[in-house]
Scaffold this active site. Structure first.
Site, PDB file in Angstrom:
ATOM      1  N   GLU A 226       0.817  -1.218   0.000  1.00  0.00           N
ATOM      2  CA  GLU A 226       0.000   0.000   0.000  1.00  0.00           C
ATOM      3  C   GLU A 226       0.852   1.270   0.000  1.00  0.00           C
ATOM      4  OE1 GLU A 226      -2.644  -0.709   3.342  1.00  0.00           O
ATOM      5  OE2 GLU A 226      -4.069  -1.738   2.045  1.00  0.00           O
TER       6      GLU A 226
ATOM      7  N   ASP B 107      -8.412  -8.884   3.884  1.00  0.00           N
ATOM      8  CA  ASP B 107      -8.190  -7.770   4.815  1.00  0.00           C
ATOM      9  C   ASP B 107      -9.259  -7.648   5.893  1.00  0.00           C
ATOM     10  OD1 ASP B 107      -7.148  -5.568   6.041  1.00  0.00           O
ATOM     11  OD2 ASP B 107      -7.698  -4.155   4.462  1.00  0.00           O
TER      12      ASP B 107
ATOM     13  N   GLU C 221     -12.734  -2.004  12.206  1.00  0.00           N
ATOM     14  CA  GLU C 221     -12.682  -1.314  10.920  1.00  0.00           C
ATOM     15  C   GLU C 221     -13.826  -1.754  10.006  1.00  0.00           C
ATOM     16  OE1 GLU C 221      -9.011  -1.835   8.811  1.00  0.00           O
ATOM     17  OE2 GLU C 221      -9.664  -0.636   7.094  1.00  0.00           O
TER      18      GLU C 221
END
Lengths: 705, 705
Positions: B293, B367, B395
């Site tokens: 990333e 993820d 998240e």
């Protein structure tokens, strides 16, 4: 008996673990038994007829406070009848009791062996209740209590620069207090304590979001959230205001323009204001930062600030809400003097603003510097109500690590004389309307706003001593004639200790703290409003997208000297002041040393009124300023036994950091300026242990992501 | 007596104002008098010889805990001698008492009328002390206490994604706990309570900064701050680790490269590691996110992950510290399947890593989705210790507003069978070393890491019930064989209530919460790891700088059906699993419904094992999932009298928000997917009140600044 002792032991432990959450509303048991007894004799009941929500807040606060201070529950009765020995709350729009009071004022007197709190409104009674509690918290005699007080300014507001993502711009005490993602369903009990603290000072308005405003706040989704806050604040006499994003008609409404003269745009705002009032019937109004630092505004469409403000005022017409328009504007013009920008843009608009508009002016002409002369807008817009904006959060005053008590800064501006109506036309009197008579202008208002230093930290302000700044702002917004000393003394006794020597020592430390900070940070009228690393000294910074976002723009150091020439030989910003002010400041011989480099480019070798050359005086200030932090540490060490141990340790640690950083600021400035002045550090001061390169490296750490 | 009552009244009030700060370490007075008396008889003293700092923590915690639970002070004595009726802490490297214990295990037995806590190390004794307190807090009988426990994994760590600016990436409970600007001089007392909470679970390591790491943390300035934290954590057996920025040799060291094979780079890291150890002699080691990333890494110089990790391991050689290298990597390749990326990049490196390196693998291949199959890396790197990384912070699980108890998610992965050494080769046994025998590999280690959900909110986790996730992670890191049910029950009794019906109800609510969330959020193997608005549903999102940062990349909805084909006709990611796993999942008829759309593109009209078509099953899940939140609200309402009123209100509010947002997710998905499926919402469900456009508009609010 064993259990009693254990119980008391536990209570003592709990009392000792003071995390600062209660602020100045501690209400700890009064240890002085004769005094406690005397108070208890006068507080045998609380009488209030059919309390409204606001009056109920007054009653509840008195109950809570008296329970704590006296260690016993005080009953509430509907009316005192013939009973005596209690506290009576009375609200009446007229009559002898309330003669001489304005809408929010209060009077506290003894009558028929009761303590009578009188006011014209419930809010006035609430302020009276807090005043009585303050009276007891600070150990004043109760027998002949007689207090009358009227707020000098109508709108006493906090401005929160809080973003919807939870961060606070220039916040140093954790994240935002407002839990946007959980509202409106979950209402943090803390919101009520926030309202209590504000009401105790007389603060009656709060702008809950950043002036760099997110349009989110204007959506129905967020208005529901704001309404949930308003519902908590309302019983404490506090109205909610919103910062608005001027381009919202385009962004939210899908319109092609946000031109304030466009009929569709005007209709969009009118509809939006209606919608807001469906959620919040007593909505306070808008705060607007427009055409400033990249924010959209009416000038994007060739319109003036007055056009923009008046358009919003028209939308607000059916309601009591106001439009507060910020005067904090400046252009990215390398040849211009940012000092002059607000005056240049706003004075031509005087008389053009709708009566619902207040223009909110920062205390100084630039940006909340550790020391600024007062803004020349004050006194120069006689037809426009000017509110004053102070910054409580310590953006330029050392964040949460440096101890800087701000009342002297606020007072320095408030007491500055504009001379607009002759001697005595102080900034405070411009703001409170007595110079220009805003008071008679009908719907117009007087305003004092403070950019809040509150955050989600348990103790609200990060540095426990920074609570004094919230307190001082609120007290001065209510009554700008209070002295810095009296406020510091009062706050210390309510918050930290009642031990007389410690109170004296802490008050003295607070009172000196701002000048000490200025000495090691920006003495003699230096300033540092550049962007970049707010946490670190960077006087060498000379590279930015805008010239007025560099450091060198402000200090103008060169081989000859230092300072910004704002006399007629320079930018002539001084022409914006009245002759009485200008004449004193224009002459480097009569300009007060604290403002010297604000107005003059002074040669390094020029002897100042102190008898030292500029260079030697600068060094003296930087070195004695830093040394004075050592003094602060020693003074604080002396109060150890008089304050809560956890709080003592917390402040001690922060003073250690402050000393370290005072040396950092000192070394950064003197080593950098020395490259221009080319003179040694004068005796008895020793040259810094580190080099300029060392200092730059240490600052660069804070430029890393 | 009046004062006693008053005092008790106040204590009761204080006890009622439960702000969640104390977590599961409440130590409130035991109301059951026979039980309290029995405990008190067995806890008349605490004996420990010459306590080290860690042992002192055990003693202090026992004192604090017993004082609270029993309502009386328990004296500490140097040795028990002939005294009986007390608690004796003994630490010895060998002997009968510690037989069968590993380095951090403990044994608690009754002997000679004492309760003896035995361990080989001080840390073991500390964990034993917390275990004994937990035993009492959950009301277990004391007379025949006999507990033996060994942690199954050596490194039990929290990963904090906290940034130096105070924000937490994916944090939903306020800002960072670490007050970087105030450290090292000001040490928040909260740091110690953080350490206590972790030690109570057996967590022995903490990475204090974000894996998207700031190089600041490696400067001397910040190492002093980190050292101040390490000093607080050390007496609780917790080591500090740092996330490192791979390009630090360039950024901080001024080198021309950060190539891991460059001698200067290697020297820079060796020097840096030496410097770190001057501040923190027992430094835990590095955590690295590299070439992921946008973060820099060894591939920037044509080197492998092993080259990078081994270079850091070489720098760490003189010390005990480790290098934890994350396997979370994927390329911006529109044709690739992100699912396969980590396996493809890392399995070829198996055997190449230095013994000091652990590779840290997220539980699933993508993820931290609400439900993922286990990562195919587990079992496929037999020569490399693989740590597992769970995400405690929610998240993708509803932030601080949705109640999702995560133990079932953790357990689903830990108990999944990789079949690498035949049946029973669970992920847990790969991680704890029993499959590949890491345990015998000398300096290698076993690791379970959780991305923390802690923040500066008073109650640490925002949602009070999210404390259970921190708790569950810690308990499972210690012993992955514990059941979700047992952990929920234990946590509830320590934290919320001891009322049996309420305990049962809350435990049941927690246990069902994750499946309920999955049903309304991402049922049947849907996923949503796209960037954009984490707070809002956005299945239509198809525009990003990378294809694998869109929503459509993952769900692949089209006119035929839904889901990502990872069979041989598609990406064939299933080939990364052992045949026993692959065969079951490869066949849509045998693939468990919860993973169906992870592996298959399924026609809308295909009948599933439930008897419904895909479309109807999807609708059923979305609607019953959202309806189940209503059930959660009703269940919670039933426990009102058994839990703290403030906490009850807080959770009630959050459940209200959860219901509102469950409908939002449901409507977003079904309305969007309906544009492909072109079928009506099946009875008995009613079609949403709003349109897809309405939903999109409401989501757009969260895209505004």
């Amino acid at each position: 008996m064993y259990r009693l002792l254990l119980c008391l032991l536990l209570l003592t432990q709990l009392a000792h673990a003071d995390d600062g959450y209660r602020l100045w509303l501690k209400y700890d048991l009064i240890n002085d038994i004769p005094r406690r007894t005397a108070y208890a004799r006068s507080a045998q009941f609380i009488a209030a007829n059919k309390p409204s929500p606001v009056l109920q807040s007054a009653v509840t606060e008195l109950q809570t406070g008296l329970q704590g201070l006296l260690g016993k529950a005080v009953p509430v009765v509907a009316q005192s009848g013939s009973r005596t020995g209690g506290i009576v709350l009375t609200v009446a729009p007229s009559g002898a009791d309330v003669q001489g009071l304005n809408d929010e004022g209060y009077r506290i007197v003894r009558r028929q062996n009761n303590i009578v709190i009188s006011a014209k409104t419930d809010a006035g009674a609430l302020y009276g209740a807090f005043a009585l509690l303050r009276h007891l918290q600070t150990g004043q005699p109760i027998d002949q209590v007689s207090l009358t007080s009227n707020p000098k300014v109508k709108l006493r507001m906090l401005n929160h620069w809080d973003n919807p993502n939870g961060a606070i711009e220039r916040g140093y005490a954790g994240g935002t207090l407002w839990k946007w993602y959980e509202l409106p369903e979950t209402v943090d009990p803390r919101y009520r304590d926030y309202a209590r603290a504000n009401a105790s000072l007389g603060i009656n308005g709060t702008v809950v979001n950043n002036v760099n405003a997110s349009p989110r706040l204007l959506t129905g989704e967020y208005l529901q959230k704001v309404a949930a806050l308003a519902n908590v604040f309302r019983p404490y006499g506090i109205k909610v205001y919103l910062s608005v994003y001027f381009a919202a008609p385009k962004t939210l409404g899908g319109l092609k323009t946000s031109d304030p003269l466009d009929p569709q745009v005007r209709q969009w705002w009118a509809d939006k204001v209606n919608e807001i009032h469906r959620y919040i019937p007593d909505f306070g109004g808008f705060l607007v930062k427009a055409n400033s630092e990249g924010e959209p505004g009416p000038q994007d469409y060739g319109r003036t600030h007055a056009d923009g403000a008046n358009m919003l005022a028209a939308a607000m017409k059916p309601y009591s809400g106001l439009v507060i328009w910020r005067a904090f504007v400046y252009k990215a013009d390398p040849k211009a003097d940012r000092f002059k920008a607000a005056h240049e843009e706003f004075t031509p608009l005087d008389g053009q603003f709708d009566p619902k508009v207040i223009v909110q002016v920062k205390n100084g002409p630039i940006d909340f510097q550790p020391r600024e002369p007062f803004s020349p807008l004050f006194g120069n817009m006689p037809k426009t109500p000017l509110g004053i904006e102070f910054q409580i959060t310590q953006e330029y005053l050392g964040f949460a690590t440096h101890t800087v008590y701000e009342a002297p800064l606020f007072k320095e501006c408030l007491e500055a004389d504009t001379y607009v109506n002759g001697k005595g036309s102080t900034v405070a009197k411009v703001v409170d309307g007595s110079v220009h008579g805003y008071r008679n202008a009908g719907p117009t208002q007087t305003l004092m706003a403070g950019v809040a230093n509150t955050g989600s930290d348990r103790n609200w302000t990060g540095n426990p001593l920074a609570q004094a700044n919230w307190y001082a702002f609120g007290r001065l917004a209510w009554d700008h004639t209070l002295s810095s000393d009296a406020i510091a003394n009062e706050w210390t006794r309510m918050t930290l200790t009642s031990e007389p020597q410690a109170v004296k020592r802490i008050t003295n430390l607070l009172l000196k703290s701002r000048d000490i900070y200025v000495d090691y940070n920006t003495p003699l009228g230096l300033s540092r409003p550049w962007t970049g690393v707010h946490f670190a000294p960077e006087p060498w910074q000379n590279n930015s997208s805008r010239p007025d976002w560099t450091a060198v723009y402000y200090h103008r150091a060169d081989s000859v000297g230092l300072g910004f020439d704002r006399t007629p030989t320079g930018s002539n910003a001084l022409a914006q002041y009245r002759p009485e002010v200008r004449r004193q400041w224009e002459n480097p011989e009569t300009c007060p040393l604290p403002y010297l480099l604000w107005f003059h480019h002074v040669p390094w070798t020029k002897p100042l009124s102190s008898g030292r050359t500029l260079w030697n005086e600068l060094c003296t200030r930087f070195y004695t300023g830093a040394d004075s932090v050592q003094w602060m540490r020693r003074e604080w060490a002396q109060v150890k036994s008089a304050v809560d141990p956890a709080l003592f340790a917390d402040v001690s640690g922060r003073l250690d950091t402050q000393y370290k950083e005072a040396l950092w600021w000192r070394d950064a400035w003197v080593l950098y300026l020395q490259t221009f002045a080319r003179q040694p550090i004068p005796a008895p001061f020793k040259k810094p242990d580190r080099t300029l390169t060392d200092v730059k490296k240490s600052v660069d750490i804070y430029l890393l992501r």
